[in-house]
Design a protein around this motif. Structure first.
Motif, PDB file in Angstrom:
ATOM      1  N   TYR A 101       7.525 -20.084 -16.253  1.00  0.00           N
ATOM      2  CA  TYR A 101       6.272 -19.481 -15.786  1.00  0.00           C
ATOM      3  C   TYR A 101       5.762 -18.378 -16.704  1.00  0.00           C
ATOM      4  CZ  TYR A 101       7.599 -21.901 -11.566  1.00  0.00           C
ATOM      5  OH  TYR A 101       7.969 -22.863 -10.670  1.00  0.00           O
ATOM      6  N   TYR A 102       6.382 -18.221 -17.836  1.00  0.00           N
ATOM      7  CA  TYR A 102       6.082 -17.114 -18.725  1.00  0.00           C
ATOM      8  C   TYR A 102       4.749 -17.265 -19.446  1.00  0.00           C
ATOM      9  CZ  TYR A 102       6.814 -13.734 -22.458  1.00  0.00           C
ATOM     10  OH  TYR A 102       6.680 -12.701 -23.326  1.00  0.00           O
ATOM     11  N   GLU A 103       4.297 -18.456 -19.698  1.00  0.00           N
ATOM     12  CA  GLU A 103       3.078 -18.734 -20.466  1.00  0.00           C
ATOM     13  C   GLU A 103       3.210 -18.254 -21.910  1.00  0.00           C
ATOM     14  OE1 GLU A 103      -0.419 -17.335 -18.436  1.00  0.00           O
ATOM     15  OE2 GLU A 103       0.212 -18.259 -16.554  1.00  0.00           O
ATOM     16  N   PHE A 104       4.196 -18.790 -22.595  1.00  0.00           N
ATOM     17  CA  PHE A 104       4.498 -18.398 -23.970  1.00  0.00           C
ATOM     18  C   PHE A 104       3.449 -18.777 -24.991  1.00  0.00           C
ATOM     19  CE2 PHE A 104       8.939 -18.751 -22.487  1.00  0.00           C
ATOM     20  CZ  PHE A 104       9.326 -17.482 -22.810  1.00  0.00           C
ATOM     21  N   ARG A 105       2.933 -19.937 -24.876  1.00  0.00           N
ATOM     22  CA  ARG A 105       2.048 -20.531 -25.862  1.00  0.00           C
ATOM     23  C   ARG A 105       2.849 -20.894 -27.121  1.00  0.00           C
ATOM     24  NH1 ARG A 105      -0.762 -19.035 -22.163  1.00  0.00           N
ATOM     25  NH2 ARG A 105      -2.784 -18.313 -21.807  1.00  0.00           N
ATOM     26  N   SER A 106       2.389 -20.500 -28.286  1.00  0.00           N
ATOM     27  CA  SER A 106       2.978 -20.985 -29.539  1.00  0.00           C
ATOM     28  C   SER A 106       4.329 -20.370 -29.881  1.00  0.00           C
ATOM     29  CB  SER A 106       1.999 -20.752 -30.690  1.00  0.00           C
ATOM     30  OG  SER A 106       1.753 -19.371 -30.829  1.00  0.00           O
ATOM     31  N   GLU A 107       4.635 -19.191 -29.394  1.00  0.00           N
ATOM     32  CA  GLU A 107       5.889 -18.529 -29.773  1.00  0.00           C
ATOM     33  C   GLU A 107       7.060 -18.865 -28.853  1.00  0.00           C
ATOM     34  OE1 GLU A 107       3.726 -15.705 -27.037  1.00  0.00           O
ATOM     35  OE2 GLU A 107       3.105 -16.804 -28.788  1.00  0.00           O
ATOM     36  N   ARG A 108       6.930 -19.879 -28.043  1.00  0.00           N
ATOM     37  CA  ARG A 108       7.927 -20.236 -27.027  1.00  0.00           C
ATOM     38  C   ARG A 108       9.340 -20.380 -27.585  1.00  0.00           C
ATOM     39  NH1 ARG A 108      10.266 -24.861 -24.843  1.00  0.00           N
ATOM     40  NH2 ARG A 108      10.686 -24.668 -22.620  1.00  0.00           N
ATOM     41  N   ASP A 109       9.529 -21.183 -28.602  1.00  0.00           N
ATOM     42  CA  ASP A 109      10.874 -21.439 -29.129  1.00  0.00           C
ATOM     43  C   ASP A 109      11.528 -20.174 -29.677  1.00  0.00           C
ATOM     44  OD1 ASP A 109      10.670 -24.081 -28.420  1.00  0.00           O
ATOM     45  OD2 ASP A 109      10.053 -24.750 -30.411  1.00  0.00           O
ATOM     46  N   ILE A 110      10.754 -19.344 -30.343  1.00  0.00           N
ATOM     47  CA  ILE A 110      11.297 -18.104 -30.910  1.00  0.00           C
ATOM     48  C   ILE A 110      11.735 -17.158 -29.791  1.00  0.00           C
ATOM     49  CG2 ILE A 110      10.711 -16.031 -32.240  1.00  0.00           C
ATOM     50  CD1 ILE A 110       8.795 -17.898 -33.850  1.00  0.00           C
ATOM     51  N   ILE A 111      10.905 -17.008 -28.780  1.00  0.00           N
ATOM     52  CA  ILE A 111      11.231 -16.104 -27.677  1.00  0.00           C
ATOM     53  C   ILE A 111      12.418 -16.627 -26.875  1.00  0.00           C
ATOM     54  CG2 ILE A 111      10.362 -15.148 -25.507  1.00  0.00           C
ATOM     55  CD1 ILE A 111       7.621 -14.946 -26.901  1.00  0.00           C
ATOM     56  N   LEU A 112      12.483 -17.935 -26.656  1.00  0.00           N
ATOM     57  CA  LEU A 112      13.639 -18.512 -25.966  1.00  0.00           C
ATOM     58  C   LEU A 112      14.924 -18.247 -26.748  1.00  0.00           C
ATOM     59  CD1 LEU A 112      12.299 -21.933 -24.679  1.00  0.00           C
ATOM     60  CD2 LEU A 112      13.249 -20.100 -23.292  1.00  0.00           C
ATOM     61  N   ARG A 113      14.875 -18.458 -28.051  1.00  0.00           N
ATOM     62  CA  ARG A 113      16.060 -18.212 -28.880  1.00  0.00           C
ATOM     63  C   ARG A 113      16.471 -16.750 -28.808  1.00  0.00           C
ATOM     64  NH1 ARG A 113      14.652 -17.724 -34.634  1.00  0.00           N
ATOM     65  NH2 ARG A 113      14.162 -15.689 -33.792  1.00  0.00           N
ATOM     66  N   ASP A 114      15.495 -15.846 -28.937  1.00  0.00           N
ATOM     67  CA  ASP A 114      15.802 -14.412 -28.904  1.00  0.00           C
ATOM     68  C   ASP A 114      16.445 -14.007 -27.581  1.00  0.00           C
ATOM     69  OD1 ASP A 114      14.701 -14.281 -31.407  1.00  0.00           O
ATOM     70  OD2 ASP A 114      12.880 -13.218 -30.775  1.00  0.00           O
ATOM     71  N   ARG A 115      15.879 -14.469 -26.470  1.00  0.00           N
ATOM     72  CA  ARG A 115      16.431 -14.091 -25.166  1.00  0.00           C
ATOM     73  C   ARG A 115      17.827 -14.674 -24.987  1.00  0.00           C
ATOM     74  NH1 ARG A 115      16.195  -9.996 -23.228  1.00  0.00           N
ATOM     75  NH2 ARG A 115      18.380 -10.210 -23.039  1.00  0.00           N
ATOM     76  N   PHE A 116      18.016 -15.895 -25.461  1.00  0.00           N
ATOM     77  CA  PHE A 116      19.327 -16.532 -25.367  1.00  0.00           C
ATOM     78  C   PHE A 116      20.364 -15.716 -26.131  1.00  0.00           C
ATOM     79  CE2 PHE A 116      22.579 -19.424 -26.999  1.00  0.00           C
ATOM     80  CZ  PHE A 116      23.043 -19.966 -25.818  1.00  0.00           C
ATOM     81  N   VAL A 117      20.065 -15.368 -27.361  1.00  0.00           N
ATOM     82  CA  VAL A 117      21.023 -14.638 -28.205  1.00  0.00           C
ATOM     83  C   VAL A 117      21.217 -13.211 -27.700  1.00  0.00           C
ATOM     84  CG1 VAL A 117      21.422 -13.718 -30.523  1.00  0.00           C
ATOM     85  CG2 VAL A 117      20.585 -16.059 -30.232  1.00  0.00           C
ATOM     86  N   LEU A 118      20.140 -12.524 -27.372  1.00  0.00           N
ATOM     87  CA  LEU A 118      20.253 -11.131 -26.937  1.00  0.00           C
ATOM     88  C   LEU A 118      20.930 -10.986 -25.576  1.00  0.00           C
ATOM     89  CD1 LEU A 118      16.763  -9.851 -28.084  1.00  0.00           C
ATOM     90  CD2 LEU A 118      18.983  -9.383 -29.150  1.00  0.00           C
ATOM     91  N   GLY A 119      20.890 -12.025 -24.771  1.00  0.00           N
ATOM     92  CA  GLY A 119      21.505 -11.954 -23.453  1.00  0.00           C
ATOM     93  C   GLY A 119      22.958 -12.384 -23.414  1.00  0.00           C
ATOM     94  N   LEU A 120      23.476 -12.863 -24.543  1.00  0.00           N
ATOM     95  CA  LEU A 120      24.877 -13.301 -24.589  1.00  0.00           C
ATOM     96  C   LEU A 120      25.828 -12.123 -24.461  1.00  0.00           C
ATOM     97  CD1 LEU A 120      24.896 -15.939 -27.475  1.00  0.00           C
ATOM     98  CD2 LEU A 120      25.283 -16.369 -25.047  1.00  0.00           C
ATOM     99  N   HIS A 121      26.943 -12.351 -23.798  1.00  0.00           N
ATOM    100  CA  HIS A 121      27.976 -11.318 -23.686  1.00  0.00           C
ATOM    101  C   HIS A 121      29.231 -11.669 -24.456  1.00  0.00           C
ATOM    102  CE1 HIS A 121      26.247  -8.394 -20.978  1.00  0.00           C
ATOM    103  NE2 HIS A 121      25.677  -9.396 -20.345  1.00  0.00           N
ATOM    104  N   ASP A 122      29.353 -12.890 -24.895  1.00  0.00           N
ATOM    105  CA  ASP A 122      30.568 -13.299 -25.630  1.00  0.00           C
ATOM    106  C   ASP A 122      30.301 -13.399 -27.104  1.00  0.00           C
ATOM    107  OD1 ASP A 122      31.559 -15.497 -22.976  1.00  0.00           O
ATOM    108  OD2 ASP A 122      32.068 -13.417 -23.319  1.00  0.00           O
TER     109      ASP A 122
END
Length: 122
Positions: A101-122
């Protein structure tokens, strides 16, 4: 959604319920007393029997289906972190779920990758 599934399961189609009378009857029959009072107030001066199925469902959608708030969804997305014991596949699925529901538009893949990596704990 459940009513649609119920109708499909019971073979109720546009072909055999052209005026949607059966669907309307099933919907009204399934409603509990409290919801019937809400339904009556939604149709105002009309009788429940007089309101066709599609407009009747539309009244419920307008009353109960909430709009997604983009900033609230972004807040939840950016706050997300991997839970202890959550594997990478679960974490990736959760990030994608939050992003819908974020409405990323063109930067979707970059933002998904960033959130995935930044949210990792291991």
């Amino acid at each position: 959604m459940r009513l649609i599934q119920f109708c499909e399961t019971n073979g109720m189609t546009d072909e055999n319920d052209k005026n949607q009378q059966r669907r309307r009857v099933f919907l009204i029959t399934a409603l509990i007393e409290v919801i019937m009072r809400v339904a009556s107030s939604l149709v105002a001066l009309d009788s429940l029997d007089a309101v066709p199925y599609e407009p009747f469902v539309g009244l419920f959608d307008a009353r109960f289906v909430t709009e997604r708030r983009v900033f609230a969804e972004r807040y939840n997305f950016y706050r997300a972190e991997q839970w202890p014991g959550e594997d990478l596949a679960e974490w990736a699925a959760w990030v994608c779920t939050l992003a819908r529901y974020y409405e990323f538009r063109s930067e979707r893949d970059i933002i998904l990758r960033d959130r995935f990596v930044l949210g990792l704990h291991d």
